[in-house]
Design a protein around this motif. Structure first.
Motif, PDB file in Angstrom:
ATOM      1  N   MET A 127       0.842  -1.194   0.000  1.00 38.78           N
ATOM      2  CA  MET A 127       0.000   0.000   0.000  1.00 38.78           C
ATOM      3  C   MET A 127       0.880   1.248   0.000  1.00 38.78           C
ATOM      4  N   LEU A 128       0.495   2.259  -0.793  1.00 32.13           N
ATOM      5  CA  LEU A 128       1.253   3.499  -0.859  1.00 32.13           C
ATOM      6  C   LEU A 128       1.086   4.308   0.428  1.00 32.13           C
ATOM      7  N   ASP A 129       2.192   4.763   0.964  1.00 35.43           N
ATOM      8  CA  ASP A 129       2.173   5.563   2.194  1.00 35.43           C
ATOM      9  C   ASP A 129       1.960   7.032   1.824  1.00 35.43           C
ATOM     10  N   LEU A 130       0.743   7.343   1.354  1.00 36.91           N
ATOM     11  CA  LEU A 130       0.409   8.696   0.933  1.00 36.91           C
ATOM     12  C   LEU A 130      -1.001   9.048   1.380  1.00 36.91           C
ATOM     13  N   THR A 131      -1.198  10.306   1.742  1.00 39.42           N
ATOM     14  CA  THR A 131      -2.555  10.780   2.017  1.00 39.42           C
ATOM     15  C   THR A 131      -3.069  11.511   0.779  1.00 39.42           C
ATOM     16  N   LEU A 132      -4.378  11.684   0.733  1.00 36.96           N
ATOM     17  CA  LEU A 132      -4.984  12.415  -0.387  1.00 36.96           C
ATOM     18  C   LEU A 132      -4.452  13.842  -0.443  1.00 36.96           C
ATOM     19  N   GLU A 133      -4.286  14.431   0.716  1.00 33.76           N
ATOM     20  CA  GLU A 133      -3.762  15.798   0.785  1.00 33.76           C
ATOM     21  C   GLU A 133      -2.347  15.874   0.215  1.00 33.76           C
ATOM     22  N   GLU A 134      -1.524  14.870   0.530  1.00 32.25           N
ATOM     23  CA  GLU A 134      -0.154  14.844   0.007  1.00 32.25           C
ATOM     24  C   GLU A 134      -0.148  14.712  -1.504  1.00 32.25           C
ATOM     25  N   ILE A 135      -1.025  13.880  -2.033  1.00 29.71           N
ATOM     26  CA  ILE A 135      -1.078  13.684  -3.481  1.00 29.71           C
ATOM     27  C   ILE A 135      -1.417  14.990  -4.189  1.00 29.71           C
ATOM     28  N   GLN A 163       5.579  12.312 -12.462  1.00 30.56           N
ATOM     29  CA  GLN A 163       6.980  12.494 -12.086  1.00 30.56           C
ATOM     30  C   GLN A 163       7.117  13.252 -10.764  1.00 30.56           C
ATOM     31  N   LYS A 164       6.281  14.259 -10.573  1.00 31.96           N
ATOM     32  CA  LYS A 164       6.311  15.032  -9.318  1.00 31.96           C
ATOM     33  C   LYS A 164       5.933  14.157  -8.127  1.00 31.96           C
ATOM     34  N   LEU A 165       4.916  13.320  -8.305  1.00 33.01           N
ATOM     35  CA  LEU A 165       4.491  12.459  -7.201  1.00 33.01           C
ATOM     36  C   LEU A 165       5.582  11.453  -6.853  1.00 33.01           C
ATOM     37  N   ALA A 166       6.228  10.892  -7.884  1.00 31.88           N
ATOM     38  CA  ALA A 166       7.316   9.938  -7.642  1.00 31.88           C
ATOM     39  C   ALA A 166       8.474  10.597  -6.900  1.00 31.88           C
ATOM     40  N   LYS A 167       8.806  11.819  -7.292  1.00 34.04           N
ATOM     41  CA  LYS A 167       9.903  12.536  -6.619  1.00 34.04           C
ATOM     42  C   LYS A 167       9.550  12.786  -5.148  1.00 34.04           C
ATOM     43  N   TYR A 168       8.325  13.232  -4.914  1.00 35.20           N
ATOM     44  CA  TYR A 168       7.878  13.478  -3.543  1.00 35.20           C
ATOM     45  C   TYR A 168       7.935  12.188  -2.717  1.00 35.20           C
ATOM     46  N   TYR A 169       7.470  11.090  -3.310  1.00 36.11           N
ATOM     47  CA  TYR A 169       7.386   9.811  -2.593  1.00 36.11           C
ATOM     48  C   TYR A 169       8.774   9.272  -2.273  1.00 36.11           C
TER      49      TYR A 169
END
Length: 454
Positions: free
Chosen positions: A1-9, A94-100
């Motif tokens: 499972m991805l460790d991300l919140t909707l707000e972070e995305i 690409q931005k989401l991958a960099k953030y993650y």
């Protein structure tokens, strides 16, 4: 499972909600509605012949919990999902991958080079697996879409990500390095692949060196010091380790023995000498392994631990794969082809016993003005290094023939014509190399060879 919140995305992709249902369960990321799974984040990418924005309803019907779009259609307002509008869906991926990657904070090792990226990735993952939980790039997901997708498969259980980085022109590795921010980089060699775009090996070196664009004194570049261009690389900004068979390198392989089904060598490093056994073929595989040993040493593995890890290599298929049938031996190296990898495969043939050494070769792509000369040179190399019979088809086959000489070389007008001639040309106890650029799909020839009843 991805460790991300909707707000972070939303923040990471610099987007705005079109509609939302507050579902914050994200299992995977997808760009293809044909393969989408429940609770996926779907990125609506565009290509020459498709527009992902037209498939949002299908994505949601199949269970997508978030859709990232770069069009604002009225119909989106009625969908039961989190639909987020961005300027450009690919850049948002690409931005989401960099953030993650930054959020996870794990170690990243980037691998690039003209040849040997995938084999090195497989070796390194096996070595590091002795001590760490390792993720490695799957298949050839090594471009501006594939690499972000690989990063977004990571989770908190992974210690080290081994990420392959490919390119065909300048500034492409620069983008991948920005997204992945490797702690350590490996460059395998500088060959002629992509010379069609880049014109010179010096420009290929420049493109590959973009992998260090975000390096500082805490980072390390590991390079094949046996490569004439890489051997000249220096830096005051980051650390460099050179490996290879030449005595001038920091980590050296000695007493190399190339056998039919594996390679043996001694590693000479900091006064230690340890014997290694690598379940891969050819001198180039030993050179790739040395690069990985350097990376393993940086991460605290002993030479003995790394040698033990090599027993667990999971190799990518169609790369110098030895297939023994009842009658013949096949060397399946269909995954791709370049001048240096062609010569490496021909060298491997020397270590396999058989009555005749036969090479079935196809076109090497992306060589531009060097194409004809490269095919002629490969033909000469095959003739001078033990190939008894050369069978070829595709563009520049006449180059192979001119290099090999008319005697012993047959050019076929099509792959199908070549396949039909196999029963007549191949004899019991032959050793047969099959190699071409990926687009030629020479694995079809391998499948026919496996079925032959001589």
């Amino acid at each position: 499972m991805l460790d991300l919140t909707l707000e972070e995305i939303v923040k990471a992709v610099d987007g705005n909600f079109i509609t939302t249902n507050k579902n914050e369960h994200f299992e995977k990321v997808s760009t293809d509605t044909r393969k989408i799974e429940k609770d996926s984040i779907f990125f609506a990418l565009r290509g020459e012949n498709f527009n992902g924005n037209n498939y949002i309803k299908e994505a949601i019907d199949k269970g997508a919990s978030v859709c990232i779009v770069d069009e604002n259609k009225e119909e989106f307002l009625g969908y039961e999902a989190n639909v987020i509008k961005v300027k450009d869906s690919k850049k948002a991926l690409q931005k989401l991958a960099k953030y993650y990657r930054e959020k996870l904070g794990l170690k990243v090792i980037g691998i690039t080079g003209s040849n040997g990226k995938t084999s090195s990735k497989d070796i390194l993952a096996a070595i590091l697996g002795e001590k760490y939980t390792v993720f490695k790039t799957k298949g050839n997901f090594n471009n501006d879409i594939g690499l972000p997708l690989m990063i977004l498969e990571l989770d908190g259980t992974v210690d080290i990500a081994v990420l392959e980085m490919g390119m065909s022109n300048l500034n492409e590795i620069h983008l991948l390095a920005d997204i992945a921010r490797p702690d350590t980089a490996i460059i395998t060699n500088i060959g002629l692949s992509h010379i069609e775009n880049l014109k010179t090996r010096e420009n290929i070196l420049k493109a590959k060196m973009e992998i260090v664009d975000y390096f500082n004194e805490r980072n390390t570049l590991i390079i094949n010091g046996d490569d004439d261009l890489l051997d000249s690389v220096t830096s005051d900004s980051y650390k460099i380790i050179k490996t290879g068979l030449n005595d001038s390198n920091n980590i050296i392989a000695e007493n190399v023995v190339l056998l039919k089904d594996h390679s043996e060598f001694e590693v000479n490093f900091q006064g230690q000498k340890v014997s290694f056994e690598l379940p891969m073929l050819g001198k180039h595989s030993v050179q790739n392994c040395l690069l990985c040993i350097a990376a393993g040493n940086l991460l605290g593995l002993s030479l003995d631990e790394m040698n033990n890890g090599l027993k667990n290599i999971q190799s990518t298929s169609m790369r110098l794969e030895i297939i023994e049938t009842d009658k013949i031996t096949i060397v399946n190296d269909c995954y791709n082809a370049s001048p240096s990898s062609m010569k490496a495969a021909i060298d491997v043939m020397k270590n396999i016993d058989g009555c005749r050494k036969i090479a079935i070769l196809g076109t090497m792509r992306e060589l531009g003005d060097e194409s004809l000369n490269a095919h002629i040179d490969t033909g000469v190399y095959a003739k001078n290094n033990g190939i008894d019979l050369l069978l070829c088809c595709g563009e520049y086959s006449d180059g192979f023939k001119n290099g090999f000489s008319d005697e012993g070389c047959t050019v076929f007008q099509s792959k199908e014509q070549l396949i039909k001639a196999l029963e007549e040309l191949i004899k019991e106890k032959d050793v047969v190399l099959v190699k071409a650029s990926r687009s030629m799909k020479f694995e079809e020839i391998v499948n026919e060879l496996k079925k032959m009843n001589l």
